[in-house]
Write a protein that holds these residues in place. Structure first.
Motif, PDB file in Angstrom:
ATOM      1  N   LEU A  18       0.818  -1.206   0.000  1.00  0.00           N
ATOM      2  CA  LEU A  18       0.000   0.000   0.000  1.00  0.00           C
ATOM      3  C   LEU A  18       0.857   1.263   0.000  1.00  0.00           C
ATOM      4  CD1 LEU A  18      -2.863  -0.968   2.471  1.00  0.00           C
ATOM      5  CD2 LEU A  18      -2.952  -0.864  -0.023  1.00  0.00           C
ATOM      6  N   ALA A  19       2.017   1.183   0.647  1.00  0.00           N
ATOM      7  CA  ALA A  19       2.876   2.369   0.746  1.00  0.00           C
ATOM      8  C   ALA A  19       3.720   2.589  -0.503  1.00  0.00           C
ATOM      9  CB  ALA A  19       3.791   2.241   1.965  1.00  0.00           C
ATOM     10  N   ALA A  20       4.221   1.495  -1.092  1.00  0.00           N
ATOM     11  CA  ALA A  20       5.185   1.646  -2.185  1.00  0.00           C
ATOM     12  C   ALA A  20       4.723   1.055  -3.508  1.00  0.00           C
ATOM     13  CB  ALA A  20       6.521   1.004  -1.784  1.00  0.00           C
ATOM     14  N   GLY A  21       3.666   0.247  -3.498  1.00  0.00           N
ATOM     15  CA  GLY A  21       3.233  -0.406  -4.720  1.00  0.00           C
ATOM     16  C   GLY A  21       3.807  -1.802  -4.842  1.00  0.00           C
ATOM     17  N   VAL A  22       3.254  -2.569  -5.748  1.00  0.00           N
ATOM     18  CA  VAL A  22       3.671  -3.961  -5.918  1.00  0.00           C
ATOM     19  C   VAL A  22       5.112  -4.055  -6.395  1.00  0.00           C
ATOM     20  CG1 VAL A  22       3.243  -6.098  -7.192  1.00  0.00           C
ATOM     21  CG2 VAL A  22       1.309  -4.739  -6.378  1.00  0.00           C
ATOM     22  N   HIS A  23       5.451  -3.303  -7.425  1.00  0.00           N
ATOM     23  CA  HIS A  23       6.773  -3.436  -8.040  1.00  0.00           C
ATOM     24  C   HIS A  23       7.903  -2.924  -7.153  1.00  0.00           C
ATOM     25  CE1 HIS A  23       5.167  -4.901 -11.773  1.00  0.00           C
ATOM     26  NE2 HIS A  23       4.425  -3.833 -11.958  1.00  0.00           N
ATOM     27  N   GLU A  24       7.594  -2.015  -6.253  1.00  0.00           N
ATOM     28  CA  GLU A  24       8.637  -1.430  -5.415  1.00  0.00           C
ATOM     29  C   GLU A  24       8.788  -2.133  -4.073  1.00  0.00           C
ATOM     30  OE1 GLU A  24      10.612   0.849  -6.654  1.00  0.00           O
ATOM     31  OE2 GLU A  24       9.426   0.750  -8.496  1.00  0.00           O
ATOM     32  N   THR A  25       7.964  -3.110  -3.798  1.00  0.00           N
ATOM     33  CA  THR A  25       8.041  -3.835  -2.529  1.00  0.00           C
ATOM     34  C   THR A  25       9.081  -4.943  -2.622  1.00  0.00           C
ATOM     35  OG1 THR A  25       5.743  -3.368  -1.940  1.00  0.00           O
ATOM     36  CG2 THR A  25       6.754  -5.276  -0.907  1.00  0.00           C
ATOM     37  N   PHE A  96     -14.524  -5.714  -3.035  1.00  0.00           N
ATOM     38  CA  PHE A  96     -13.303  -6.070  -3.757  1.00  0.00           C
ATOM     39  C   PHE A  96     -12.841  -4.905  -4.634  1.00  0.00           C
ATOM     40  CE2 PHE A  96     -14.198 -10.702  -3.103  1.00  0.00           C
ATOM     41  CZ  PHE A  96     -12.949 -11.051  -2.636  1.00  0.00           C
ATOM     42  N   GLN A  97     -13.765  -4.274  -5.333  1.00  0.00           N
ATOM     43  CA  GLN A  97     -13.410  -3.191  -6.249  1.00  0.00           C
ATOM     44  C   GLN A  97     -12.856  -1.975  -5.514  1.00  0.00           C
ATOM     45  OE1 GLN A  97     -17.131  -2.740  -8.348  1.00  0.00           O
ATOM     46  NE2 GLN A  97     -16.532  -4.138  -9.974  1.00  0.00           N
ATOM     47  N   GLU A  98     -13.285  -1.775  -4.272  1.00  0.00           N
ATOM     48  CA  GLU A  98     -12.856  -0.613  -3.521  1.00  0.00           C
ATOM     49  C   GLU A  98     -11.718  -0.911  -2.549  1.00  0.00           C
ATOM     50  OE1 GLU A  98     -16.251   1.150  -1.689  1.00  0.00           O
ATOM     51  OE2 GLU A  98     -17.123   1.813  -3.606  1.00  0.00           O
ATOM     52  N   ASP A  99     -11.336  -2.172  -2.446  1.00  0.00           N
ATOM     53  CA  ASP A  99     -10.254  -2.532  -1.531  1.00  0.00           C
ATOM     54  C   ASP A  99      -8.927  -1.972  -2.048  1.00  0.00           C
ATOM     55  OD1 ASP A  99      -9.343  -4.372   0.785  1.00  0.00           O
ATOM     56  OD2 ASP A  99      -8.000  -4.896  -0.854  1.00  0.00           O
ATOM     57  N   PRO A 100      -8.193  -1.210  -1.241  1.00  0.00           N
ATOM     58  CA  PRO A 100      -6.957  -0.579  -1.726  1.00  0.00           C
ATOM     59  C   PRO A 100      -5.881  -1.572  -2.159  1.00  0.00           C
ATOM     60  CG  PRO A 100      -7.198  -0.296   0.653  1.00  0.00           C
ATOM     61  CD  PRO A 100      -8.494  -0.828   0.145  1.00  0.00           C
ATOM     62  N   LEU A 101      -5.779  -2.697  -1.472  1.00  0.00           N
ATOM     63  CA  LEU A 101      -4.771  -3.684  -1.857  1.00  0.00           C
ATOM     64  C   LEU A 101      -5.114  -4.295  -3.209  1.00  0.00           C
ATOM     65  CD1 LEU A 101      -2.241  -5.340  -1.104  1.00  0.00           C
ATOM     66  CD2 LEU A 101      -3.788  -7.029  -0.089  1.00  0.00           C
ATOM     67  N   MET A 102      -6.380  -4.663  -3.394  1.00  0.00           N
ATOM     68  CA  MET A 102      -6.791  -5.223  -4.675  1.00  0.00           C
ATOM     69  C   MET A 102      -6.552  -4.234  -5.801  1.00  0.00           C
ATOM     70  SD  MET A 102      -7.889  -8.324  -4.553  1.00  0.00           S
ATOM     71  CE  MET A 102      -8.691  -8.293  -6.154  1.00  0.00           C
ATOM     72  N   SER A 103      -6.832  -2.970  -5.563  1.00  0.00           N
ATOM     73  CA  SER A 103      -6.620  -1.948  -6.597  1.00  0.00           C
ATOM     74  C   SER A 103      -5.155  -1.855  -6.976  1.00  0.00           C
ATOM     75  CB  SER A 103      -7.120  -0.586  -6.097  1.00  0.00           C
ATOM     76  OG  SER A 103      -8.508  -0.622  -5.865  1.00  0.00           O
ATOM     77  N   GLN A 104      -4.277  -1.896  -5.979  1.00  0.00           N
ATOM     78  CA  GLN A 104      -2.840  -1.853  -6.247  1.00  0.00           C
ATOM     79  C   GLN A 104      -2.415  -3.020  -7.128  1.00  0.00           C
ATOM     80  OE1 GLN A 104      -0.265   0.063  -5.680  1.00  0.00           O
ATOM     81  NE2 GLN A 104      -0.517   1.276  -3.828  1.00  0.00           N
ATOM     82  N   LEU A 106      -4.289  -5.136  -9.039  1.00  0.00           N
ATOM     83  CA  LEU A 106      -4.922  -5.172 -10.359  1.00  0.00           C
ATOM     84  C   LEU A 106      -4.325  -4.130 -11.299  1.00  0.00           C
ATOM     85  CD1 LEU A 106      -8.652  -5.723  -9.386  1.00  0.00           C
ATOM     86  CD2 LEU A 106      -7.168  -7.324 -10.573  1.00  0.00           C
ATOM     87  N   ASP A 107      -3.950  -2.980 -10.758  1.00  0.00           N
ATOM     88  CA  ASP A 107      -3.370  -1.927 -11.596  1.00  0.00           C
ATOM     89  C   ASP A 107      -1.928  -2.232 -11.985  1.00  0.00           C
ATOM     90  OD1 ASP A 107      -5.716  -0.527 -11.488  1.00  0.00           O
ATOM     91  OD2 ASP A 107      -5.056   0.851  -9.907  1.00  0.00           O
ATOM     92  N   ALA A 108      -1.184  -2.861 -11.053  1.00  0.00           N
ATOM     93  CA  ALA A 108       0.254  -3.031 -11.286  1.00  0.00           C
ATOM     94  C   ALA A 108       0.635  -4.403 -11.808  1.00  0.00           C
ATOM     95  CB  ALA A 108       1.020  -2.749  -9.983  1.00  0.00           C
ATOM     96  N   GLU A 109       0.049  -5.453 -11.254  1.00  0.00           N
ATOM     97  CA  GLU A 109       0.515  -6.797 -11.593  1.00  0.00           C
ATOM     98  C   GLU A 109      -0.611  -7.815 -11.436  1.00  0.00           C
ATOM     99  OE1 GLU A 109       4.629  -9.354 -10.881  1.00  0.00           O
ATOM    100  OE2 GLU A 109       4.299  -7.457  -9.871  1.00  0.00           O
ATOM    101  N   PRO A 110      -1.628  -7.758 -12.303  1.00  0.00           N
ATOM    102  CA  PRO A 110      -2.783  -8.645 -12.158  1.00  0.00           C
ATOM    103  C   PRO A 110      -2.446 -10.124 -12.301  1.00  0.00           C
ATOM    104  CG  PRO A 110      -2.844  -7.470 -14.259  1.00  0.00           C
ATOM    105  CD  PRO A 110      -1.761  -6.836 -13.441  1.00  0.00           C
TER     106      PRO A 110
END
Length: 205
Positions: A18-25, A96-104, A106-110
């Motif tokens: 949530l803080a850095a995104g999928v790719h930066e974790t 699910f659509q509004e969950d911040p983790l799911m959004s991260q 789905l947007d970065a690495e589905p």
């Protein structure tokens, strides 16, 4: 690893994504936030992707249970079972659509979701199947849901709903609430008992 250790690591992974995104974790980030060594993570997970996959499994189960559990002291719901089922499914999809983790994710690495859509059917999805089974059975008994196999109907609903959750970002300019309205129409049409004299046959048990 203890249950407390698992929870601590998964909570740290969630915070990092949530803080850095999928790719930066990284494992370093997660280990630092969890207060464990990096080798502890390597003994448990092959890479960051597998750790996030396990985190998603936990998140899926949490959202499902939070939006489907009925408090023991709750009074009987007078609505037809079909209405209760459809409204519950829509609430879960919205969560699910509004969950911040799911959004991260789905947007970065589905593609991280793929194991939960294919390889692991019978684990995460089985929770949804079991929850739906009770509501479908109630609908069969009160006549608001057409006759058919509970298992087949539950699987069909899960497969349909998955696409509205995972592929929603590919819908372009169509708002999520409009998609949920269409999903409600799809589910209502699928579950509604056949009108007398139409000649339609119910699904085999």
């Amino acid at each position: 690893m203890s249950t407390v250790g698992d929870r601590q690591i998964l909570n740290a992974a969630r915070a990092c994504v949530l803080a850095a995104g999928v790719h930066e974790t990284t494992f370093n980030d997660i280990a630092r936030r969890a207060g464990v060594s990096r080798m502890t993570l390597y003994r448990r997970y092959s890479d960051v992707g597998s750790l996030i996959s396990e985190l998603l499994g936990r998140e899926f189960a949490r959202i499902l249970r939070e939006h489907t559990q009925i408090p023991p002291e709750a009074p009987p719901d007078p609505r037809p079972a079909r209405q209760r089922l459809v409204e519950t499914v829509l609430a879960v999809v919205e969560a699910f659509q509004e969950d911040p983790l799911m959004s991260q994710v789905l947007d970065a690495e589905p593609e991280i979701l793929m194991p939960y859509l294919f390889n692991k059917f019978g684990s995460t999805q089985q929770i949804a199947i079991d929850l739906l089974a009770h509501r479908l059975d109630a609908g069969h008994r009160d006549g608001s849901i057409r006759a058919g196999s509970v298992a087949v109907q539950a699987h069909a609903i899960v497969l349909t709903v998955q696409s509205f959750i995972v592929s929603a970002s590919a819908s372009g300019p169509v708002p999520a609430d409009r998609l949920r309205t269409e999903l409600s129409l799809i589910l209502e049409g699928y579950l509604r008992p056949c009108a007398p004299g139409t000649g339609a046959q119910s699904a085999a048990g």
